[in-house]
Design a protein around this motif. Structure first.
Motif, PDB file in Angstrom:
ATOM      1  N   ASP A 288     -19.364  63.901  40.689  1.00  0.00           N
ATOM      2  CA  ASP A 288     -18.683  65.060  41.235  1.00  0.00           C
ATOM      3  C   ASP A 288     -17.645  64.565  41.580  1.00  0.00           C
ATOM      4  O   ASP A 288     -17.232  65.384  41.527  1.00  0.00           O
ATOM      5  N   HIS A 289     -17.316  64.082  42.827  1.00  0.00           N
ATOM      6  CA  HIS A 289     -16.313  64.223  43.750  1.00  0.00           C
ATOM      7  C   HIS A 289     -15.528  63.027  44.580  1.00  0.00           C
ATOM      8  O   HIS A 289     -16.945  62.576  43.996  1.00  0.00           O
ATOM      9  N   ILE A 290     -14.528  62.810  44.829  1.00  0.00           N
ATOM     10  CA  ILE A 290     -14.317  61.707  44.830  1.00  0.00           C
ATOM     11  C   ILE A 290     -12.984  62.152  46.519  1.00  0.00           C
ATOM     12  O   ILE A 290     -12.415  62.651  46.071  1.00  0.00           O
ATOM     13  N   GLN A 291     -12.894  61.309  47.262  1.00  0.00           N
ATOM     14  CA  GLN A 291     -12.319  61.326  48.756  1.00  0.00           C
ATOM     15  C   GLN A 291     -12.065  59.936  48.188  1.00  0.00           C
ATOM     16  O   GLN A 291     -12.148  59.203  48.785  1.00  0.00           O
ATOM     17  N   LEU A 292     -10.264  60.684  48.329  1.00  0.00           N
ATOM     18  CA  LEU A 292      -9.329  59.453  48.373  1.00  0.00           C
ATOM     19  C   LEU A 292      -8.729  58.739  50.149  1.00  0.00           C
ATOM     20  O   LEU A 292      -7.737  60.205  50.603  1.00  0.00           O
ATOM     21  N   SER A 293      -8.769  57.877  50.289  1.00  0.00           N
ATOM     22  CA  SER A 293      -8.031  57.972  52.271  1.00  0.00           C
ATOM     23  C   SER A 293      -6.672  57.559  51.238  1.00  0.00           C
ATOM     24  O   SER A 293      -6.357  56.380  50.705  1.00  0.00           O
ATOM     25  N   PHE A 294      -5.666  58.221  52.107  1.00  0.00           N
ATOM     26  CA  PHE A 294      -4.777  57.300  52.857  1.00  0.00           C
ATOM     27  C   PHE A 294      -4.084  57.442  54.232  1.00  0.00           C
ATOM     28  O   PHE A 294      -5.059  58.306  55.329  1.00  0.00           O
TER      29      PHE A 294
ATOM     30  N   ILE B 225     -12.878  66.501  37.597  1.00  0.00           N
ATOM     31  CA  ILE B 225     -13.129  65.663  39.054  1.00  0.00           C
ATOM     32  C   ILE B 225     -12.726  66.646  40.403  1.00  0.00           C
ATOM     33  O   ILE B 225     -12.263  66.840  40.324  1.00  0.00           O
ATOM     34  N   GLY B 226     -13.971  67.534  40.826  1.00  0.00           N
ATOM     35  CA  GLY B 226     -13.618  67.266  41.920  1.00  0.00           C
ATOM     36  C   GLY B 226     -12.675  66.106  43.043  1.00  0.00           C
ATOM     37  O   GLY B 226     -12.837  65.300  42.929  1.00  0.00           O
ATOM     38  N   PHE B 227     -11.855  66.849  43.846  1.00  0.00           N
ATOM     39  CA  PHE B 227     -10.660  65.753  44.441  1.00  0.00           C
ATOM     40  C   PHE B 227     -10.487  65.928  45.791  1.00  0.00           C
ATOM     41  O   PHE B 227      -9.752  66.984  46.395  1.00  0.00           O
ATOM     42  N   THR B 228      -9.912  65.754  46.870  1.00  0.00           N
ATOM     43  CA  THR B 228     -10.064  65.875  48.246  1.00  0.00           C
ATOM     44  C   THR B 228      -9.464  64.331  49.228  1.00  0.00           C
ATOM     45  O   THR B 228      -9.411  63.034  48.300  1.00  0.00           O
ATOM     46  N   ILE B 229      -7.901  64.678  49.303  1.00  0.00           N
ATOM     47  CA  ILE B 229      -7.400  63.881  49.942  1.00  0.00           C
ATOM     48  C   ILE B 229      -7.390  63.718  51.528  1.00  0.00           C
ATOM     49  O   ILE B 229      -7.326  64.113  52.017  1.00  0.00           O
ATOM     50  N   ASN B 230      -8.218  62.947  52.145  1.00  0.00           N
ATOM     51  CA  ASN B 230      -8.237  62.771  53.356  1.00  0.00           C
ATOM     52  C   ASN B 230      -6.582  61.736  54.054  1.00  0.00           C
ATOM     53  O   ASN B 230      -6.798  60.306  53.347  1.00  0.00           O
ATOM     54  N   ILE B 231      -6.355  62.523  55.246  1.00  0.00           N
ATOM     55  CA  ILE B 231      -4.695  61.119  55.577  1.00  0.00           C
ATOM     56  C   ILE B 231      -5.532  61.456  57.139  1.00  0.00           C
ATOM     57  O   ILE B 231      -5.143  62.440  58.021  1.00  0.00           O
ATOM     58  N   VAL B 232      -5.414  60.742  57.705  1.00  0.00           N
ATOM     59  CA  VAL B 232      -5.952  60.636  59.188  1.00  0.00           C
ATOM     60  C   VAL B 232      -4.635  60.114  59.853  1.00  0.00           C
ATOM     61  O   VAL B 232      -3.715  59.308  59.360  1.00  0.00           O
ATOM     62  N   VAL B 233      -4.962  61.092  60.952  1.00  0.00           N
ATOM     63  CA  VAL B 233      -3.235  61.712  61.708  1.00  0.00           C
ATOM     64  C   VAL B 233      -3.601  61.036  63.346  1.00  0.00           C
ATOM     65  O   VAL B 233      -4.941  61.048  63.395  1.00  0.00           O
ATOM     66  N   HIS B 234      -2.421  60.790  64.040  1.00  0.00           N
ATOM     67  CA  HIS B 234      -2.823  59.947  65.311  1.00  0.00           C
ATOM     68  C   HIS B 234      -1.266  60.139  66.059  1.00  0.00           C
ATOM     69  O   HIS B 234      -0.143  60.289  64.914  1.00  0.00           O
TER      70      HIS B 234
ATOM     71  N   ALA C 204      -5.185  67.924  44.088  1.00  0.00           N
ATOM     72  CA  ALA C 204      -6.159  67.574  44.940  1.00  0.00           C
ATOM     73  C   ALA C 204      -6.854  69.287  45.292  1.00  0.00           C
ATOM     74  O   ALA C 204      -6.184  70.110  45.719  1.00  0.00           O
ATOM     75  N   GLN C 205      -8.239  69.878  45.342  1.00  0.00           N
ATOM     76  CA  GLN C 205      -8.215  70.581  45.604  1.00  0.00           C
ATOM     77  C   GLN C 205      -8.596  71.165  46.978  1.00  0.00           C
ATOM     78  O   GLN C 205      -9.193  72.023  47.937  1.00  0.00           O
ATOM     79  N   ARG C 206      -8.723  70.115  48.106  1.00  0.00           N
ATOM     80  CA  ARG C 206      -8.896  70.269  49.554  1.00  0.00           C
ATOM     81  C   ARG C 206      -8.293  68.793  50.367  1.00  0.00           C
ATOM     82  O   ARG C 206      -8.274  67.678  49.644  1.00  0.00           O
ATOM     83  N   LEU C 207      -7.161  69.136  51.207  1.00  0.00           N
ATOM     84  CA  LEU C 207      -6.566  68.098  52.595  1.00  0.00           C
ATOM     85  C   LEU C 207      -7.584  68.523  53.547  1.00  0.00           C
ATOM     86  O   LEU C 207      -8.267  69.466  54.223  1.00  0.00           O
ATOM     87  N   GLU C 208      -7.719  67.277  54.159  1.00  0.00           N
ATOM     88  CA  GLU C 208      -8.338  66.405  55.363  1.00  0.00           C
ATOM     89  C   GLU C 208      -7.367  66.223  56.270  1.00  0.00           C
ATOM     90  O   GLU C 208      -7.452  64.531  55.485  1.00  0.00           O
ATOM     91  N   ILE C 209      -7.067  66.740  56.942  1.00  0.00           N
ATOM     92  CA  ILE C 209      -6.259  66.321  57.966  1.00  0.00           C
ATOM     93  C   ILE C 209      -7.398  65.977  59.713  1.00  0.00           C
ATOM     94  O   ILE C 209      -7.796  66.799  59.735  1.00  0.00           O
ATOM     95  N   ALA C 210      -7.443  64.520  59.478  1.00  0.00           N
ATOM     96  CA  ALA C 210      -8.451  64.164  60.172  1.00  0.00           C
ATOM     97  C   ALA C 210      -8.071  63.272  61.754  1.00  0.00           C
ATOM     98  O   ALA C 210      -7.533  62.008  61.874  1.00  0.00           O
TER      99      ALA C 210
END
Length: 379
Positions: free
Chosen positions: A106-112, A144-153, A172-178
């Motif tokens: 259903d959904h994929i979260q791709l990390s950068f 397909i649902g698509f989230t981009i995850n970017i880890v920040v520091h 992407a439909q969603r961006l997660e700034i983590a």
């Protein structure tokens, strides 16, 4: 009180082609030879669905390292679970993606790790960024649902505008700034990763402006670094209240880091049913309710919102898993966090650009000793 699990996080392997400097997986990871078989995972998914679980998050390590990933996705679909794949993208190509979607993903979260290739590859410990960019183009053309995850520091927050622009163009439909959360390898590299107050202030301003500009087009979520929060995050929405995680060898835990707490025996799905583990095992009952809470948590009006904070973080910082999470400004041990924040903002960080401690996958080719356990707080 009876708790109903809503989501199952399935760490199907700890194998991973990346060696991220902030990886939150355990310092002592499970070997491939101890991984659950396909039939074990199928049984787990069916048990979870019968208990009321709605979401299945396939993660690792890198879940694409499993040769049976299509079978696992198909089994999750047959169990009527919403299926999310959390991936670095390595091992995933156009053909495999189409096969996963056909199997029910259903959904994929791709990390950068960054938007600049050289920096992204440095933080990942391998050259993977260009592959991720190509894969994002492939995903955007699929339904397909698509989230981009970017880890920040601290080392990459200056490129936050570029990160948002990249996600906007990606489809992407969603961006997660983590922001990095300090467990596992991230704790070892904390002094080189924790942002400064000025960085965080600018980051919040940038994100708020982007959220307003992209409303209805791109949902942007932001995970604040714990060390700058006034109160602790409601970790996993409470220990053993909504989520459970199963590691590659079958141990069932309330969260990915719970294994750092000594003296807790986590039951294994090879030996006990998932329902028994969730409802009756001592490990899951350990921090449910309020009886375990010390002051000031026990009298705090927020105790049903943040549950005293993260038990794993409390242990890692104080040596006491029952202590109030030190990130809380009301915690007796808050000075531990204040000292770290002051040191970082004064520019006295303890690690340099060339001093990263990288995650090593099992079997480990060099020693990976955990950081020393701090002494318990004085009574």
């Amino acid at each position: 009180m009876k708790y109903t699990p809503q989501a199952l996080i399935a760490e199907v392997t700890h194998r991973c082609p990346l060696h991220c400097v902030y990886c939150s997986n355990p310092l002592e990871m499970q070997h491939r030879s101890g991984e659950l078989a396909t039939s074990d995972w199928i049984s787990i998914f069916n048990q979870a669905a019968a208990m009321g679980v709605l979401q299945l998050h396939l993660t690792g390590g890198e879940p694409m390292a499993r040769a049976d990933i299509l079978d696992l996705v198909s089994a999750g679909r047959k169990a009527d679970l919403y299926l999310n794949l959390i991936t670095s993208g390595v091992g995933l190509d156009e053909a495999r993606l189409d096969a996963l979607i056909a199997a029910g993903l259903d959904h994929i979260q791709l990390s950068f790790q960054d938007v600049e290739e050289s920096e992204a590859n440095e933080f990942a410990g391998t050259r993977a960024h260009a592959l991720k960019v190509r894969l994002a183009e492939i995903i955007r053309k699929r339904r397909i649902g698509f989230t981009i995850n970017i880890v920040v520091h601290r080392r990459n927050l200056a490129r936050l505008d570029e990160m948002i622009g990249f996600a906007e163009r990606s489809g992407a439909q969603r961006l997660e700034i983590a922001n990095v959360q300090y467990y596992g390898w991230a704790l070892r590299n904390r002094d080189a990763l924790l942002p400064t107050r000025d960085q965080l202030r600018r980051c919040v301003q940038t994100l708020e402006a982007a959220q307003e500009r992209l409303k209805g087009r791109l949902r942007i979520e932001f995970v604040l670094p714990d060390y700058y929060a006034k109160y602790p995050k409601p970790c996993m929405n409470g220990w053993g209240r909504q989520l459970m995680l199963i590691d590659p060898a079958g141990r069932v835990l309330p969260c990915h880091a719970a294994g750092v707490i000594p003296g807790i025996q986590f039951a294994n799905v090879r030996e006990q049913s998932l329902r028994w583990i969730w409802e009756e095992s001592p490990a899951f009952a350990r921090f449910r309710g309020e009886d375990w809470m010390p002051e000031p948590c026990r009298s705090c009006e927020r105790r049903e919102r943040d549950f005293g904070g993260c038990r794993c973080q409390a242990f890692l910082l104080t040596g006491d898993d029952k202590a109030t999470d030190p990130v809380c400004t009301l915690a007796p041990a808050h000075g531990i966090v204040e000292e770290v924040v002051q040191r970082v903002n004064a520019g006295r960080e303890g690690a340099s650009q060339s001093g990263w401690v990288y995650r090593i996958d099992p079997p480990m080719s060099r020693a990976a000793q955990p950081p020393p356990v701090p002494a318990p707080l004085p009574s």
